[in-house]
Design a protein around this motif. Structure first.
Motif, PDB file in Angstrom:
ATOM      1  N   THR A 398     -24.503 -46.864  11.812  1.00 47.71           N
ATOM      2  CA  THR A 398     -26.068 -46.744  11.699  1.00 47.71           C
ATOM      3  C   THR A 398     -26.336 -46.290  10.295  1.00 47.71           C
ATOM      4  O   THR A 398     -25.640 -45.854   9.611  1.00 47.71           O
ATOM      5  N   MET A 399     -27.426 -46.914   9.724  1.00 45.76           N
ATOM      6  CA  MET A 399     -27.971 -46.557   8.540  1.00 45.76           C
ATOM      7  C   MET A 399     -29.455 -45.836   8.801  1.00 45.76           C
ATOM      8  O   MET A 399     -30.262 -46.503   9.297  1.00 45.76           O
ATOM      9  N   ALA A 400     -29.480 -44.804   7.914  1.00 46.97           N
ATOM     10  CA  ALA A 400     -30.884 -44.014   7.881  1.00 46.97           C
ATOM     11  C   ALA A 400     -31.530 -44.532   6.456  1.00 46.97           C
ATOM     12  O   ALA A 400     -31.050 -44.245   5.413  1.00 46.97           O
ATOM     13  N   ALA A 408     -38.770 -42.360   7.609  1.00 50.38           N
ATOM     14  CA  ALA A 408     -37.405 -42.820   7.553  1.00 50.38           C
ATOM     15  C   ALA A 408     -37.225 -43.528   9.063  1.00 50.38           C
ATOM     16  O   ALA A 408     -38.269 -43.245   9.907  1.00 50.38           O
ATOM     17  N   ILE A 409     -36.120 -44.665   9.007  1.00 52.02           N
ATOM     18  CA  ILE A 409     -35.752 -45.016  10.195  1.00 52.02           C
ATOM     19  C   ILE A 409     -34.239 -45.198  10.474  1.00 52.02           C
ATOM     20  O   ILE A 409     -33.897 -45.613   9.232  1.00 52.02           O
ATOM     21  N   GLU A 434     -33.001 -47.303  16.122  1.00 49.93           N
ATOM     22  CA  GLU A 434     -34.364 -47.654  16.419  1.00 49.93           C
ATOM     23  C   GLU A 434     -34.810 -49.072  16.279  1.00 49.93           C
ATOM     24  O   GLU A 434     -35.818 -49.752  16.902  1.00 49.93           O
ATOM     25  N   LEU A 435     -34.175 -49.878  15.405  1.00 49.40           N
ATOM     26  CA  LEU A 435     -34.214 -51.062  15.097  1.00 49.40           C
ATOM     27  C   LEU A 435     -32.876 -51.813  14.797  1.00 49.40           C
ATOM     28  O   LEU A 435     -32.021 -51.199  13.967  1.00 49.40           O
ATOM     29  N   ILE A 436     -32.860 -53.138  15.139  1.00 46.22           N
ATOM     30  CA  ILE A 436     -31.427 -53.912  14.687  1.00 46.22           C
ATOM     31  C   ILE A 436     -32.023 -54.612  13.671  1.00 46.22           C
ATOM     32  O   ILE A 436     -32.965 -55.348  13.596  1.00 46.22           O
ATOM     33  N   ILE A 437     -31.316 -54.759  12.477  1.00 44.62           N
ATOM     34  CA  ILE A 437     -31.331 -55.566  11.471  1.00 44.62           C
ATOM     35  C   ILE A 437     -30.037 -56.541  11.282  1.00 44.62           C
ATOM     36  O   ILE A 437     -29.074 -55.790  11.170  1.00 44.62           O
ATOM     37  N   THR A 438     -30.372 -57.663  11.320  1.00 39.38           N
ATOM     38  CA  THR A 438     -29.264 -58.674  11.073  1.00 39.38           C
ATOM     39  C   THR A 438     -29.489 -59.515  10.069  1.00 39.38           C
ATOM     40  O   THR A 438     -30.566 -60.098   9.875  1.00 39.38           O
ATOM     41  N   LEU A 439     -28.400 -59.504   8.997  1.00 35.47           N
ATOM     42  CA  LEU A 439     -28.280 -60.377   7.922  1.00 35.47           C
ATOM     43  C   LEU A 439     -27.434 -61.613   8.058  1.00 35.47           C
ATOM     44  O   LEU A 439     -26.314 -61.329   8.722  1.00 35.47           O
ATOM     45  N   SER A 440     -27.797 -62.796   8.019  1.00 39.91           N
ATOM     46  CA  SER A 440     -26.889 -63.931   8.214  1.00 39.91           C
ATOM     47  C   SER A 440     -26.908 -64.940   7.153  1.00 39.91           C
ATOM     48  O   SER A 440     -27.761 -64.908   6.615  1.00 39.91           O
TER      49      SER A 440
END
Length: 548
Positions: A398-400, A408-409, A434-440
């Motif tokens: 995970t990344m803070a 912060a998230i 708390e949130l998924i972030i997808t880079l593609s």
């Protein structure tokens, strides 16, 4: 009729049944709501002809034919995409796809063998239908888990177009939906067979059990889906929101552009385009976070390889400082001569400085992004010139992210291919995301069904973890996905646009998929083995006891 003619006729029948099923799967594979009902009968044509086989060899042949026809119908676009990527002849690409089809769709072969074996050995057993149905469905799902898949496909993905039915994925993922689909299809077949054999009056009584079983499963799926959908909607709070900027510049084929323009000019063009699209977003509203797609900065950030690279690095930092918005973007990360495909975050730090953190992609696509060291060689790379040199990251992380205003998230970062692995995403969710972030980067498949399929996988990851998701790609489809799998906003394939999305954050909701990961598939494999082997083992034990 000669033996050859008989075999040809039986093969033609298998082809006809497989084509019927593949055609129905192709319909609901369009992922449109109007075709969802087809899922409940899609296997019936193949099952009809499968139940007419009279040997194990013919059962295997039926499974192989189904796998070949299924692959050609559903992935018929892939050989052309592969030819475009690799430069190999189209005929060779087709041959490679069809040669691999029986291994990629091995579940059709094991299911066919299981059904043939149990229907032959349990004819006198009053519970034969239940045993054949359950064992076949478990074998199907369990085999899918061990089969190498092109896009981790499973029939349950067809339910994504149904607001209610897809919600069941938080229990056992898309494979759980496949299990239900296979059972209901066999119930439909059995009910139809009984009605044809015994007439409506007598057949209705005999068909009551399979009809009741199928109807109960369908109603349970709809009921659970409605409950979960309303529950998640009630948890959304207008005071807990995040505004994120998404940039899709639709700049593709970096290598070709670099050969034509030069590397410096290509990077210059890419960055300038993203600066401009980002500035347009920032003019209209304040953003909590700005996101650019995978490998948008196609060189190492923070460890420049040239003076020009150092200038570009400084320029990106200056942009973030001047715009006063945290930035998450795709780049390469270098450590001790090991290069990683990475998501880099630049955000507010202490005393007005920028803090940097990175997530390194772990699930690399074999023979394109990564070559296992055991087989890596100059000989291989000369024959597969597109193979990459990236190294694998440390696994789910995970990344803070520190946002503006002291907020912060914690996010679950994913890069491209990683979004198709349920257990990988579930592990990140367990770590407090708390949130998924997808880079593609789906540019190699632009104009094919692949971007839509990739978006579908992303939606299932949000349902399984009950986390909203921001998906950012360089050429589409970029999207905001809710915790119920609904695409709330998107930038289509092959479009250039910037988009500001408001993410409704919700309290964390527990699911079996988060707690146990992709638990059903290995469980199905074990249970199917028990159902297949237990009767013979018990019979042998009784025989030994009788002789003592």
């Amino acid at each position: 009729m000669s033996a050859l003619a008989v075999r040809a006729k039986r093969l033609a029948l298998q082809l006809l049944g497989a084509a019927g099923t593949a055609g129905l799967v192709w319909l609901f594979g369009s992922l449109e709501a109007r075709w969802v009902a087809v899922t409940w009968v899609c296997l019936v044509p193949w099952l009809l002809v499968l139940d007419r086989v009279d040997s194990r060899r013919e059962a295997v042949l039926s499974g192989v034919v189904m796998g070949l026809v299924f692959t050609a119908a559903i992935f018929g676009w892939f050989p052309e995409a592969l030819r475009s990527y690799s430069g190999a002849p189209l005929t060779l690409c087709w041959l490679a796809l069809l040669a691999l089809a029986p291994f990629m769709e091995l579940q059709f072969i094991t299911f066919a063998l299981t059904r043939y074996h149990l229907r032959r050995t349990t004819r006198e057993d009053p519970r034969a239908f239940w045993r054949v149905t359950l064992a076949g469905a478990l074998v199907y799902v369990g085999t899918e888990w061990v089969s190498p898949k092109l896009f981790a496909e499973t029939l349950g993905h067809g339910f994504i177009a149904s607001e209610s039915l897809r919600q069941g994925a938080d229990i056992a993922g898309a494979h759980g939906l496949t299990l239900v689909l296979v059972i209901v299809n066999t119930c439909v077949l059995e009910a139809g067979r009984v009605l044809v054999a015994h007439g409506v009056r007598e057949g209705s009584r005999r068909a009551l059990a399979p009809v009741a079983m199928g109807a109960a499963l369908v109603l349970a799926c709809f009921g659970y889906g409605q409950f979960r959908y309303r529950q998640m909607a009630a948890l959304e709070s207008p005071t807990q929101q995040l505004t994120v900027g998404v940039v899709q510049a639709n700049i593709t084929k970096y290598e070709k552009l670099a050969a034509e323009m030069g590397t410096y000019d290509v990077v210059r063009m890419i960055l300038d385009t993203h600066y401009r699209l980002s500035a347009e977003l920032l003019q209209n509203r304040k953003l909590d976070l700005l996101i650019w797609p995978e490998t948008v900065y196609p060189t190492t950030f923070g460890t420049p390889k040239s003076d020009a690279g150092a200038e570009f690095d400084a320029e990106i930092r200056e942009f973030v400082s001047r715009a006063e918005v945290p930035l998450l973007f795709g780049t390469y990360d270098l450590e001790q001569e090991r290069e990683y495909n990475a998501a880099m975050f630049l955000g507010p730090g202490r005393n007005g400085t920028l803090e940097r953190s990175a997530y390194r992609k772990t699930m690399l696509f074999p023979l394109t992004e990564w070559v296992p060291e055991l087989i890596d060689s100059q000989w291989l790379r000369e024959r597969l010139p597109w193979t990459g040199y990236w190294k694998r990251g440390p696994g789910p992380q995970t990344m803070a992210l520190q946002l503006g205003g002291g907020r912060a998230i914690t996010v679950a970062p994913l890069i491209c291919y990683e979004s198709i692995f349920p257990s990988y995403v579930a592990e990140e969710a367990r770590r407090g995301a708390e949130l998924i972030i997808t880079l593609s980067n789906d540019s190699w498949f632009s104009g094919t069904p692949a971007p839509k399929l990739h978006l579908m996988h992303a939606a299932f990851r949000s349902i399984e973890t009950r986390l909203p998701q921001v998906r950012v790609t360089n050429s589409g489809i970029s999207a905001l996905i809710s915790s119920t799998g609904e695409v709330l906003a998107e930038v289509p394939d092959d479009h250039r646009a910037s988009l500001a999305v408001t993410i409704p954050l919700t309290p964390r909701v527990s699911t079996l998929m988060v707690a146990w990961g992709d638990w059903l598939s290995p469980t199905a494999l074990v249970l199917s083995a028990v159902l297949l082997l237990a009767p013979s083992l018990l019979a042998r034990r009784k025989a030994r006891e009788a002789t003592q």
